[in-house]
Design a protein around this motif. Structure first.
Motif, PDB file in Angstrom:
ATOM      1  N   GLU A 416       1.244 -91.638   9.283  1.00  0.00           N
ATOM      2  CA  GLU A 416       0.355 -90.356  10.051  1.00  0.00           C
ATOM      3  C   GLU A 416       0.197 -90.631  11.450  1.00  0.00           C
ATOM      4  OE1 GLU A 416      -1.085 -87.901   8.420  1.00  0.00           O
ATOM      5  OE2 GLU A 416      -0.314 -88.708   6.554  1.00  0.00           O
ATOM      6  N   ARG A 417       1.349 -89.998  12.116  1.00  0.00           N
ATOM      7  CA  ARG A 417       1.294 -90.218  13.568  1.00  0.00           C
ATOM      8  C   ARG A 417       2.026 -89.046  14.179  1.00  0.00           C
ATOM      9  NH1 ARG A 417       6.800 -90.566  14.381  1.00  0.00           N
ATOM     10  NH2 ARG A 417       8.053 -91.614  13.253  1.00  0.00           N
ATOM     11  N   PRO A 418       1.770 -88.803  15.294  1.00  0.00           N
ATOM     12  CA  PRO A 418       2.490 -87.613  15.793  1.00  0.00           C
ATOM     13  C   PRO A 418       4.017 -87.750  16.140  1.00  0.00           C
ATOM     14  CG  PRO A 418       1.578 -88.992  17.707  1.00  0.00           C
ATOM     15  CD  PRO A 418       1.096 -89.661  16.249  1.00  0.00           C
ATOM     16  N   ARG A 419       4.746 -86.816  16.469  1.00  0.00           N
ATOM     17  CA  ARG A 419       5.972 -86.732  16.498  1.00  0.00           C
ATOM     18  C   ARG A 419       6.343 -87.381  17.897  1.00  0.00           C
ATOM     19  NH1 ARG A 419       9.423 -81.707  18.658  1.00  0.00           N
ATOM     20  NH2 ARG A 419      11.278 -82.949  19.050  1.00  0.00           N
ATOM     21  N   THR A 421       8.146 -87.478  20.553  1.00  0.00           N
ATOM     22  CA  THR A 421       8.889 -86.791  21.623  1.00  0.00           C
ATOM     23  C   THR A 421       8.875 -87.461  23.197  1.00  0.00           C
ATOM     24  OG1 THR A 421       6.903 -85.723  22.460  1.00  0.00           O
ATOM     25  CG2 THR A 421       8.180 -84.757  20.698  1.00  0.00           C
ATOM     26  N   ARG A 422       9.805 -87.106  24.002  1.00  0.00           N
ATOM     27  CA  ARG A 422       9.785 -87.595  25.392  1.00  0.00           C
ATOM     28  C   ARG A 422       8.867 -87.893  26.010  1.00  0.00           C
ATOM     29  NH1 ARG A 422      13.520 -85.716  30.252  1.00  0.00           N
ATOM     30  NH2 ARG A 422      11.674 -84.198  30.518  1.00  0.00           N
ATOM     31  N   THR A 423       7.863 -86.229  25.757  1.00  0.00           N
ATOM     32  CA  THR A 423       6.636 -86.256  26.544  1.00  0.00           C
ATOM     33  C   THR A 423       5.483 -87.239  25.973  1.00  0.00           C
ATOM     34  OG1 THR A 423       7.249 -84.024  27.056  1.00  0.00           O
ATOM     35  CG2 THR A 423       4.910 -84.407  27.095  1.00  0.00           C
ATOM     36  N   PHE A 424       5.376 -87.326  24.587  1.00  0.00           N
ATOM     37  CA  PHE A 424       4.725 -88.433  24.071  1.00  0.00           C
ATOM     38  C   PHE A 424       4.769 -89.663  24.699  1.00  0.00           C
ATOM     39  CE2 PHE A 424       3.485 -91.475  20.864  1.00  0.00           C
ATOM     40  CZ  PHE A 424       2.232 -91.316  20.637  1.00  0.00           C
ATOM     41  N   PHE A 425       6.009 -90.049  24.758  1.00  0.00           N
ATOM     42  CA  PHE A 425       6.307 -91.536  25.431  1.00  0.00           C
ATOM     43  C   PHE A 425       5.827 -91.684  26.678  1.00  0.00           C
ATOM     44  CE2 PHE A 425       9.547 -92.147  21.725  1.00  0.00           C
ATOM     45  CZ  PHE A 425       8.807 -93.077  21.027  1.00  0.00           C
ATOM     46  N   ILE A 426       6.185 -90.483  27.491  1.00  0.00           N
ATOM     47  CA  ILE A 426       5.729 -90.724  28.802  1.00  0.00           C
ATOM     48  C   ILE A 426       4.266 -90.748  29.047  1.00  0.00           C
ATOM     49  CG2 ILE A 426       5.812 -89.459  31.019  1.00  0.00           C
ATOM     50  CD1 ILE A 426       8.947 -88.541  30.215  1.00  0.00           C
ATOM     51  N   LYS A 427       3.648 -89.975  28.279  1.00  0.00           N
ATOM     52  CA  LYS A 427       2.315 -89.891  28.531  1.00  0.00           C
ATOM     53  C   LYS A 427       1.350 -91.359  28.306  1.00  0.00           C
ATOM     54  CE  LYS A 427       1.233 -85.058  28.370  1.00  0.00           C
ATOM     55  NZ  LYS A 427       0.413 -84.051  27.398  1.00  0.00           N
ATOM     56  N   THR A 428       2.216 -92.188  27.490  1.00  0.00           N
ATOM     57  CA  THR A 428       1.474 -93.310  26.999  1.00  0.00           C
ATOM     58  C   THR A 428       1.815 -94.532  28.253  1.00  0.00           C
ATOM     59  OG1 THR A 428       3.686 -94.319  25.972  1.00  0.00           O
ATOM     60  CG2 THR A 428       2.132 -93.059  24.690  1.00  0.00           C
ATOM     61  N   GLU A 454      12.107 -88.534  18.990  1.00  0.00           N
ATOM     62  CA  GLU A 454      12.414 -88.100  17.514  1.00  0.00           C
ATOM     63  C   GLU A 454      12.686 -86.444  17.636  1.00  0.00           C
ATOM     64  OE1 GLU A 454      10.005 -89.486  13.576  1.00  0.00           O
ATOM     65  OE2 GLU A 454       8.837 -88.804  15.286  1.00  0.00           O
ATOM     66  N   LEU A 455      13.707 -86.306  16.796  1.00  0.00           N
ATOM     67  CA  LEU A 455      14.154 -84.820  16.526  1.00  0.00           C
ATOM     68  C   LEU A 455      13.042 -84.124  15.527  1.00  0.00           C
ATOM     69  CD1 LEU A 455      18.023 -84.970  16.124  1.00  0.00           C
ATOM     70  CD2 LEU A 455      16.690 -84.404  18.213  1.00  0.00           C
ATOM     71  N   ARG A 463       7.393 -86.673   7.342  1.00  0.00           N
ATOM     72  CA  ARG A 463       6.417 -85.954   6.732  1.00  0.00           C
ATOM     73  C   ARG A 463       6.507 -85.625   5.360  1.00  0.00           C
ATOM     74  NH1 ARG A 463       6.079 -82.157  11.038  1.00  0.00           N
ATOM     75  NH2 ARG A 463       5.961 -80.547   9.667  1.00  0.00           N
ATOM     76  N   LEU A 464       7.645 -85.353   4.714  1.00  0.00           N
ATOM     77  CA  LEU A 464       7.980 -85.257   3.561  1.00  0.00           C
ATOM     78  C   LEU A 464       7.767 -86.848   2.634  1.00  0.00           C
ATOM     79  CD1 LEU A 464      11.273 -83.101   3.341  1.00  0.00           C
ATOM     80  CD2 LEU A 464       9.097 -82.699   2.060  1.00  0.00           C
ATOM     81  N   LYS A 465       8.173 -87.724   3.222  1.00  0.00           N
ATOM     82  CA  LYS A 465       8.190 -88.769   2.413  1.00  0.00           C
ATOM     83  C   LYS A 465       6.586 -89.383   2.522  1.00  0.00           C
ATOM     84  CE  LYS A 465      12.464 -90.790   4.084  1.00  0.00           C
ATOM     85  NZ  LYS A 465      13.304 -91.717   5.132  1.00  0.00           N
TER      86      LYS A 465
END
Length: 510
Positions: A416-419, A421-428, A454-455, A463-465
């Protein structure tokens, strides 16, 4: 032409008259026919406050009601509360739009669309007024005074207004809702109305009872408020004391239903701008909140009369200049003193020289009397450039990698986490905005992001798993539709890899 149309009641909205026409003629459920009957067109819209197509209506009613567009605007719409506070051109355009078939821009021109003072969401009514209407007239109607922005009570009965189920701007744009069919039988709750509230209410009501359809313009209102501040002692040393005005109004409106319309602080806000040069129009409620406090003994008609006497446009002042040209001998003396000052302080620029006790007055004299010579004989501009702060991009790059690895390690095992993405990593990371701008200077960071972002497809598989795991834990049958719903995957986004994973999970869950 119409052969019948109900006689408008006192202070009744035109919208309400048309709603009663539909009810009287048995066309409540055929509103497009009502539009055609009344406006002789199918493009008119049921607008309660500022309707259009009034020329069509006047012509269509000419055989049974001798009226005109201005009478309809003044007595049966809410335009009179807005027009005096607009410029003349704005007010004229609003009236023209209401008369014509092009009414789409009326609410924008009056400033309603952009104002933070919002119109009521639903039609409102006073239960006691409605009961009287039904008793004396045999039917109910929508009075204008109950639909005004900010008013939440009926002063006549000291009663809180009830909210009907009819949207003030209905979603059915051709539907006219009759008050008789929409107003429920309620007893009404008493409202505590103080003298200050009553004064504002009376000004609101007077704007409707004595309609003034001319725009007075921003210059007149600006001069009026500045003169008013001066008369009441709110100006000191030619400056308006905005804080004093704010605290005075706050004291007067404390505990009132109108208190929420005051600014939250005494700093830059609509109240400050009201006493400055008017660069835009202000909502009528804001004018009346100020006027009912600062000129409580004046009616709104007296205020409008005072404003109308002021000039429409700023008066251009004629400057009479007297020749003060200095003699050549005096100019030479000042030039020599300036040159001596340049030699005495060779490292100072213009600003530095002007801070000197003898430099300031000398510079000012030459600026007024020998400008060209002064511009040619001033020191060169001082260099204001400072050494740039040196950034150690290599160390910054290394710190980013450590932070990114830590973020990835803490999240990769979570379902249960967000995707990622490059933007997500940068904002951390710290200084995220700067990293985005300087990625070309941070090669390790850029490379790490390219490898670990992550693509969409990979995230959907995750999410399927997760959906499969939830289904098993809840002892539910593993079905394709259930997996897609829990994983929140739309059918059009299913790729071959996603399809293969779905089939695999369905088989494994059997």
């Amino acid at each position: 032409m119409l052969g019948y149309f109900p006689v408008p009641y006192n202070d009744e909205l035109l919208y309400s008259c048309i709603a009663r026409y539909a009810q009287h003629t048995g066309q409540e459920n055929n509103q497009k026919a009502v539009i055609r009957d009344v406006f002789t067109t199918q493009t008119a819209v049921a607008i309660p406050d500022l309707p259009s197509h009034l020329n069509n209506l006047v012509q269509n009613l000419s055989s049974i009601w001798s009226t005109n567009v201005n009478e309809l605007i003044g007595k049966h719409t809410l335009a009179p509360i807005y027009l005096p506070f607009l410029s003349k051109s704005q007010a004229d355009k609003v009236c023209h739009s209401m008369a014509s078939e092009a009414g789409g821009n009326i609410h924008t021109r009056t400033g309603i669309s952009a104002s933070s003072v919002k119109q009521p969401d639903f039609f409102r009514y006073c239960p006691k007024c409605a009961k009287e209407q039904l008793s004396e007239l045999g039917e109910m109607y929508w009075p204008r005074i109950h639909q005004l922005p900010g008013l939440e009570y009926c002063v006549r009965h000291s009663c809180a207004l009830e909210i009907s189920s009819v949207n003030f701007h209905p979603r059915e744009k051709h539907f006219f809702h009759s008050a008789s069919l929409e107003c429920g039988a309620r007893s009404g709750s008493n409202a505590v109305i103080n003298s200050q509230d009553r004064k504002l209410y009376s000004m609101y009501a007077e704007l409707l009872e004595k309609p003034y359809l001319e725009g007075l313009g921003p210059n007149r209102w600006m001069l009026f408020y500045q003169n008013l501040a001066n008369e009441l002692g709110f100006i000191k040393k030619s400056r308006v004391q905005h804080r004093d005005i704010y605290y005075y109004l706050q004291q007067k409106w404390n505990g009132s239903s109108f208190e929420k319309y005051l600014p939250g602080s005494a700093d830059d806000n609509w109240l400050v701008n009201l006493f400055r040069k008017h660069r835009k129009s202000f909502h009528p409620l804001r004018h009346l909140m100020v006027l009912s406090v600062l000129v409580p003994k004046n009616s709104i008609s007296e205020v409008l009369h005072s404003v109308r006497r002021l000039p429409v446009a700023p008066q251009t002042s004629v400057v009479c200049s007297i020749s003060t040209k200095a003699s050549k001998q005096v100019i030479e003396i000042h030039r020599r003193l300036w040159c001596e000052l340049l030699l005495k302080f060779p490292l100072l620029g213009v600003k530095g020289l002007r801070t000197l006790s003898e430099g300031g007055p000398l510079y000012a004299w030459l600026y007024r009397n020998d400008y060209k010579w002064l511009m040619n004989n001033r020191p060169k501009n001082e260099s204001t450039s400072k050494p740039r702060y040196h950034v150690d991009y290599s160390a910054w790059d290394d710190r980013n990698i450590v932070g990114l690895e830590g973020t990835l390690e803490s999240l990769k095992s979570q379902t249960e986490r967000p995707r990622l993405t490059r933007t997500f990593f940068i904002k951390t990371l710290t200084r995220a905005n700067s990293i985005e701008k300087h990625l070309n200077d941070l090669p390790l960071t850029r490379q790490w992001l390219a490898l670990h972002s992550e693509l969409v497809e990979d995230y959907q598989l995750l999410r399927l798993k997760s959906a499969y795991q939830k289904t098993i834990e809840q002892n539910l049958e593993v079905k394709r539709w259930r997996l897609l719903r829990l994983a929140n995957i739309r059918k059009e986004l299913i790729t071959p890899r996603i399809e293969q994973e779905i089939q695999y999970l369905e088989h494994q869950g059997k």
